[in-house]
Enzyme design. Structure first.
Site, PDB file in Angstrom:
ATOM      1  N   GLY A  24      -0.346   4.974  -0.871  1.00 60.41           N
ATOM      2  CA  GLY A  24      -1.343   5.667  -0.060  1.00 60.41           C
ATOM      3  C   GLY A  24      -0.778   6.878   0.655  1.00 60.41           C
ATOM      4  O   GLY A  24       0.334   7.337   0.362  1.00 60.41           O
ATOM      5  N   ASP A  56       6.833  -2.364  -7.288  1.00 60.25           N
ATOM      6  CA  ASP A  56       6.252  -3.572  -7.880  1.00 60.25           C
ATOM      7  C   ASP A  56       4.737  -3.517  -7.703  1.00 60.25           C
ATOM      8  O   ASP A  56       4.248  -2.972  -6.718  1.00 60.25           O
ATOM      9  CB  ASP A  56       6.773  -4.825  -7.165  1.00 60.25           C
ATOM     10  CG  ASP A  56       8.207  -5.158  -7.550  1.00 60.25           C
ATOM     11  OD1 ASP A  56       8.760  -4.485  -8.454  1.00 60.25           O
ATOM     12  OD2 ASP A  56       8.773  -6.083  -6.940  1.00 60.25           O
ATOM     13  N   TYR A  74     -13.875  -1.076   8.634  1.00 63.37           N
ATOM     14  CA  TYR A  74     -12.456  -0.702   8.744  1.00 63.37           C
ATOM     15  C   TYR A  74     -11.951  -0.953  10.166  1.00 63.37           C
ATOM     16  O   TYR A  74     -10.921  -1.598  10.373  1.00 63.37           O
ATOM     17  CB  TYR A  74     -12.301   0.769   8.361  1.00 63.37           C
ATOM     18  CG  TYR A  74     -10.937   1.368   8.582  1.00 63.37           C
ATOM     19  CD1 TYR A  74      -9.857   1.010   7.792  1.00 63.37           C
ATOM     20  CD2 TYR A  74     -10.729   2.331   9.575  1.00 63.37           C
ATOM     21  CE1 TYR A  74      -8.605   1.586   7.985  1.00 63.37           C
ATOM     22  CE2 TYR A  74      -9.484   2.909   9.765  1.00 63.37           C
ATOM     23  CZ  TYR A  74      -8.434   2.532   8.970  1.00 63.37           C
ATOM     24  OH  TYR A  74      -7.202   3.097   9.170  1.00 63.37           O
ATOM     25  N   GLY A 109       0.811  -1.224   0.000  1.00 64.26           N
ATOM     26  CA  GLY A 109       0.000   0.000   0.000  1.00 64.26           C
ATOM     27  C   GLY A 109       0.837   1.264   0.000  1.00 64.26           C
ATOM     28  O   GLY A 109       0.439   2.305   0.544  1.00 64.26           O
ATOM     29  N   ARG A 112      -1.360  -0.196  -8.297  1.00 63.56           N
ATOM     30  CA  ARG A 112      -0.915   0.432  -9.549  1.00 63.56           C
ATOM     31  C   ARG A 112       0.349   1.226  -9.268  1.00 63.56           C
ATOM     32  O   ARG A 112       0.290   2.429  -9.038  1.00 63.56           O
ATOM     33  CB  ARG A 112      -2.011   1.365 -10.081  1.00 63.56           C
ATOM     34  CG  ARG A 112      -3.159   0.620 -10.743  1.00 63.56           C
ATOM     35  CD  ARG A 112      -4.257   1.567 -11.148  1.00 63.56           C
ATOM     36  NE  ARG A 112      -4.854   2.212  -9.991  1.00 63.56           N
ATOM     37  CZ  ARG A 112      -5.781   1.653  -9.210  1.00 63.56           C
ATOM     38  NH1 ARG A 112      -6.230   0.455  -9.479  1.00 63.56           N
ATOM     39  NH2 ARG A 112      -6.261   2.298  -8.172  1.00 63.56           N
ATOM     40  N   LYS A 151      -9.288  -3.769  11.434  1.00 65.81           N
ATOM     41  CA  LYS A 151      -8.041  -3.329  12.080  1.00 65.81           C
ATOM     42  C   LYS A 151      -7.903  -4.000  13.455  1.00 65.81           C
ATOM     43  O   LYS A 151      -6.805  -4.416  13.846  1.00 65.81           O
ATOM     44  CB  LYS A 151      -8.001  -1.809  12.227  1.00 65.81           C
ATOM     45  CG  LYS A 151      -7.690  -1.064  10.934  1.00 65.81           C
ATOM     46  CD  LYS A 151      -6.278  -1.326  10.438  1.00 65.81           C
ATOM     47  CE  LYS A 151      -5.951  -0.530   9.192  1.00 65.81           C
ATOM     48  NZ  LYS A 151      -4.654  -0.926   8.594  1.00 65.81           N
TER      49      LYS A 151
HETATM   50  N1  SER Z   1      -7.809   8.266   9.017  1.00 67.58           N
HETATM   51  C1  SER Z   1      -8.541   7.036   9.119  1.00 67.58           C
HETATM   52  C2  SER Z   1      -9.923   7.193   8.626  1.00 67.58           C
HETATM   53  O1  SER Z   1     -10.433   8.286   8.692  1.00 67.58           O
HETATM   54  C3  SER Z   1      -8.579   6.564  10.534  1.00 67.58           C
HETATM   55  O2  SER Z   1      -7.572   5.666  10.736  1.00 67.58           O
HETATM   56  O3  SER Z   1     -10.493   6.241   8.224  1.00 67.58           O
END
Ligand code: SER
Length: 318
Positions: free
Chosen positions: A10, A46, A138, A7, A33, A142
């Site tokens: 990002g 890569d 999310y 990642g 990408r 996590k």
């Molecule tokens: N910055 C992240 C989000 O807003 C929180 O880990 O999803």
């Protein structure tokens, strides 16, 4: 040291790569990408989709890194729009990376967790070991990733460690986070002279400026394991209200206009998170301390963003 990042295209990747290169490490950056993520002359890029277990294993075996930073994730707001994708990337992806590290005998994995593991109603500031009731896919993935890191530590001897990050702010366009309003106050304040925030003015969550976040990602893996009482640590910096960030930006950019039009979905996520994190364990175990508060961040970030925007740098492709 040879270091592999997932990642890497990002929000965190660019600044982390710069810091690792400055320390003399060999960096292999991967993302879906890699070309779109940008080329850095001294970094090999890569293509890697972390949802594809065979590809992850092949990549990790070929590179044989000394350390892996697992950054790939779908953030909180986008995850609610695409929960299946968020599960595949955040849950299956983390499993694939852990398994590849185990099979390829990678010594160390650094996992990036989040304030999103927490749900509502917790003490302020919030320590690590409270009941975790995340409200987003999310946050749930996590939290599970953290537990898997612990499991791989004791079951397989993988030195997996990580931090729970606050919302992060830097000169990059993030993708799909609920904390992005803070970053957009700087970016749109600068390029448009105005920003209509998707949260209430009194929204307060933990935030951190990227140089502190990157330093944590370098200092935590360097700490002797016997000093660490846990695998994943809270780290904290500052917790301003949204209108306090707006006021800080407005002091530096007179005339900038900020308005607040809460988006119900993202506001609900923001309201479910702690207002401040207790990072006493990180301070005691590996000497963590933040350097930037809100005003120091504003003073450092705006000139940087101005230079990058003036040079026509596409911050989305940071
Ligand atoms: N910055 C992240 C989000 O807003 C929180 O880990 O999803």
């Amino acid at each position: 040291m040879r270091i592999l990042l997932t990642g890497a295209g990002g929000q965190l990747g660019g600044d982390l790569i710069t810091a690792l290169l400055a320390q003399g490490h060999e960096v292999i950056a991967t993302d879906l990408r890699p070309a779109a993520a940008g080329q850095n002359g001294r970094t090999r890029w890569d293509a890697l989709d972390v949802t594809r277990g065979d590809d992850v294993l092949t990549c990790v075996e070929r590179i044989a890194p000394d350390r892996v930073y697992h950054l790939a994730a779908i953030l909180s707001a986008r995850g609610e729009q695409q929960p299946q994708l968020a599960y595949a990337v955040n849950q299956t992806g983390t499993w694939n990376v852990l398994e590849a590290c185990r099979q390829a005998r990678v010594p160390q994995l650094v996992f990036t967790s989040s304030i999103a593991v927490y749900g509502p109603g917790l003490p302020d500031p919030t320590p690590e070991d409270v009941a975790l009731h995340p409200t987003t896919i999310y946050g749930a993935t996590k939290a599970a990733g953290e537990m898997l890191c612990d499991y791989y530590c004791h079951r397989w001897g993988l030195d997996a460690r990580g931090v729970r990050f606050p919302g992060l702010i830097n000169a990059a366009v993030p993708g799909g986070g609920s904390s992005d309003y803070a970053l957009f106050m700087y970016l749109d304040g600068l390029r448009r002279g105005a920003y209509d925030a998707f949260c209430r003015a009194d929204t307060r969550i933990p935030l951190m400026y990227m140089p502190d976040a990157v330093r944590a990602l370098i200092e935590l893996p360097a700490a002797p394991r016997q000093h660490l009482g846990r695998s994943v640590y809270n780290i904290a910096a500052f917790s301003p209200r949204a209108d306090e960030i707006a006021a800080s930006v407005a002091r530096a950019l007179p005339g900038v206009q900020f308005t607040f039009t809460p988006d119900p979905a993202r506001q609900a996520i923001l309201d479910s998170w702690p207002r401040a994190l207790d990072d006493a364990r990180a301070r005691a175990d590996w000497g963590w301390r933040h350097e930037f508060d809100l005003e120091a961040m504003t003073a450092d970030l705006l000139p940087q963003m101005r230079t990058l925007l003036g040079a026509g740098v596409d911050l989305a492709g940071h």
